[in-house]
Enzyme design. Structure first.
Site, PDB file in Angstrom:
ATOM      1  N   HIS A  56       0.846  -1.203   0.000  1.00 34.40           N
ATOM      2  CA  HIS A  56       0.000   0.000   0.000  1.00 34.40           C
ATOM      3  C   HIS A  56       0.875   1.244   0.000  1.00 34.40           C
ATOM      4  O   HIS A  56       2.090   1.161   0.147  1.00 34.40           O
ATOM      5  CB  HIS A  56      -1.011  -0.017   1.144  1.00 34.40           C
ATOM      6  N   HIS A  58       1.390   3.942   1.879  1.00 36.65           N
ATOM      7  CA  HIS A  58       1.967   4.697   2.989  1.00 36.65           C
ATOM      8  C   HIS A  58       3.496   4.753   2.886  1.00 36.65           C
ATOM      9  O   HIS A  58       4.133   3.770   2.529  1.00 36.65           O
ATOM     10  CB  HIS A  58       1.531   4.103   4.329  1.00 36.65           C
ATOM     11  N   HIS A  61       5.987   2.270   3.950  1.00 33.02           N
ATOM     12  CA  HIS A  61       5.991   0.993   3.217  1.00 33.02           C
ATOM     13  C   HIS A  61       6.618   1.111   1.824  1.00 33.02           C
ATOM     14  O   HIS A  61       7.024   0.106   1.250  1.00 33.02           O
ATOM     15  CB  HIS A  61       4.571   0.426   3.118  1.00 33.02           C
ATOM     16  N   HIS A 114      -7.590  -0.487   5.527  1.00 38.08           N
ATOM     17  CA  HIS A 114      -6.539   0.398   6.046  1.00 38.08           C
ATOM     18  C   HIS A 114      -6.306   1.526   5.034  1.00 38.08           C
ATOM     19  O   HIS A 114      -6.284   2.698   5.392  1.00 38.08           O
ATOM     20  CB  HIS A 114      -5.281  -0.420   6.266  1.00 38.08           C
ATOM     21  N   ASP A 131      -0.380  -3.636   6.299  1.00 36.42           N
ATOM     22  CA  ASP A 131      -1.011  -3.108   7.517  1.00 36.42           C
ATOM     23  C   ASP A 131      -2.476  -3.501   7.611  1.00 36.42           C
ATOM     24  O   ASP A 131      -3.282  -2.763   8.176  1.00 36.42           O
ATOM     25  CB  ASP A 131      -0.893  -1.573   7.546  1.00 36.42           C
TER      26      ASP A 131
HETATM   27 ZN   LIG Z   1      -0.087   1.762   6.471  1.00 40.70          ZN
END
Ligand SMILES: [Zn+2]
Length: 258
Positions: A56, A58, A61, A114, A131
């Site tokens: 994902h 973020h 990550h 998430h 996550d």
């Molecule tokens: Zn995350």
């Protein structure tokens, strides 16, 4: 079984390094939030980076992708529905992605909740779930709804019980404290907290977990059990029957839990 090594990043992130089945000197990394720990690991191990997988968008990550790509011109496989730096392959749920250099293939699942476009990679007995699913917990609902997250966790829960679960963060001990607030009588959870504290005190990761263990201890995978239903109802001050409402209630409860 897949050969996977944790590389720590930031305070509690894990970047997972997967060794190829063709040659152990070629590896893929999952969710490189930082580049430097990966460079350090590659140098120490003498391995060569062959692919980058991202679950994902973020920063913790995928923040290291650009720097890694500067040194290694490798495929970057990430969710089709999110902005991933230098992505070369947009992966969607239901697809299977091949990492030729490693001789490995993974099924892709859409697991929103998430984030809206969050994906998981599943193959060779391993699940890389970013996550979404944590050991004894689940990710916060930053972009998706409780119903989406409950469905996503349901998808993961149905995989083979012996599956090794590689999560994005070391949150296990904290999650277990909450799990025991929901199910104080759960003996497997009690035991797992003791085991986890021992492992952490030795400086080792509590991960990977297994789905079989998660089904026994993770309150977010246990919304249909009588104990979690009762605890959620008590917390909400009303009788809850709908598993999604129960899920939403314990997710909110966890958000406030200290
Ligand atoms: Zn995350």
């Amino acid at each position: 079984m897949l050969d996977v090594t944790p590389v720590r990043a930031f305070s509690d992130n894990y970047i997972w390094v997967i060794r190829g089945s063709v040659s152990p000197a070629r590896v893929a990394v999952v969710d490189p939030g930082e580049a430097q720990p990966v460079f350090d690991w590659l140098e120490a191990s003498g391995a060569e980076l062959a692919a980058i997988l991202v679950t994902h968008h973020h920063r913790d990550h995928c923040g290291g992708v650009t720097e890694l790509k500067r040194q290694y011109d490798v495929p970057v496989i990430g969710p089709a529905g999110e902005d991933i730096p230098l992505r070369t392959r947009a992966a969607r749920g239901g697809e299977r992605v091949a990492i030729e250099a490693l001789g490995l293939e993974f099924d892709v699942f859409d697991i929103p909740g998430h984030t809206r476009g969050h994906i998981a990679f599943y193959g060779h007995g391993a699940l890389f779930c970013g996550d979404t699913l944590f050991s004894a917990g689940c990710g916060r609902l930053f972009e998706g709804t409780a119903a989406q997250m409950a469905r996503s966790l349901g998808t993961l829960r149905n995989l083979r019980p012996e599956t090794h679960v590689y999560c994005g963060h070391e949150y296990t001990a904290n999650n277990l404290r909450f799990a025991l607030a929901v199910e104080p009588e759960n003996e497997r959870t009690q035991r797992y907290l003791v085991e986890s504290r021992t492992v952490l005190a030795q400086g080792r990761p509590t991960l990977p977990s297994t789905l079989a263990l998660e089904i026994e201890v993770n309150p977010f995978l246990r919304c249909e059990t009588a104990t979690v239903r009762r605890a959620a109802s008590q917390h909400a001050g009303q009788t809850l029957e709908d598993p999604i409402e129960i899920f939403a209630t314990i997710r909110r409860w966890k958000d406030e839990f200290r």
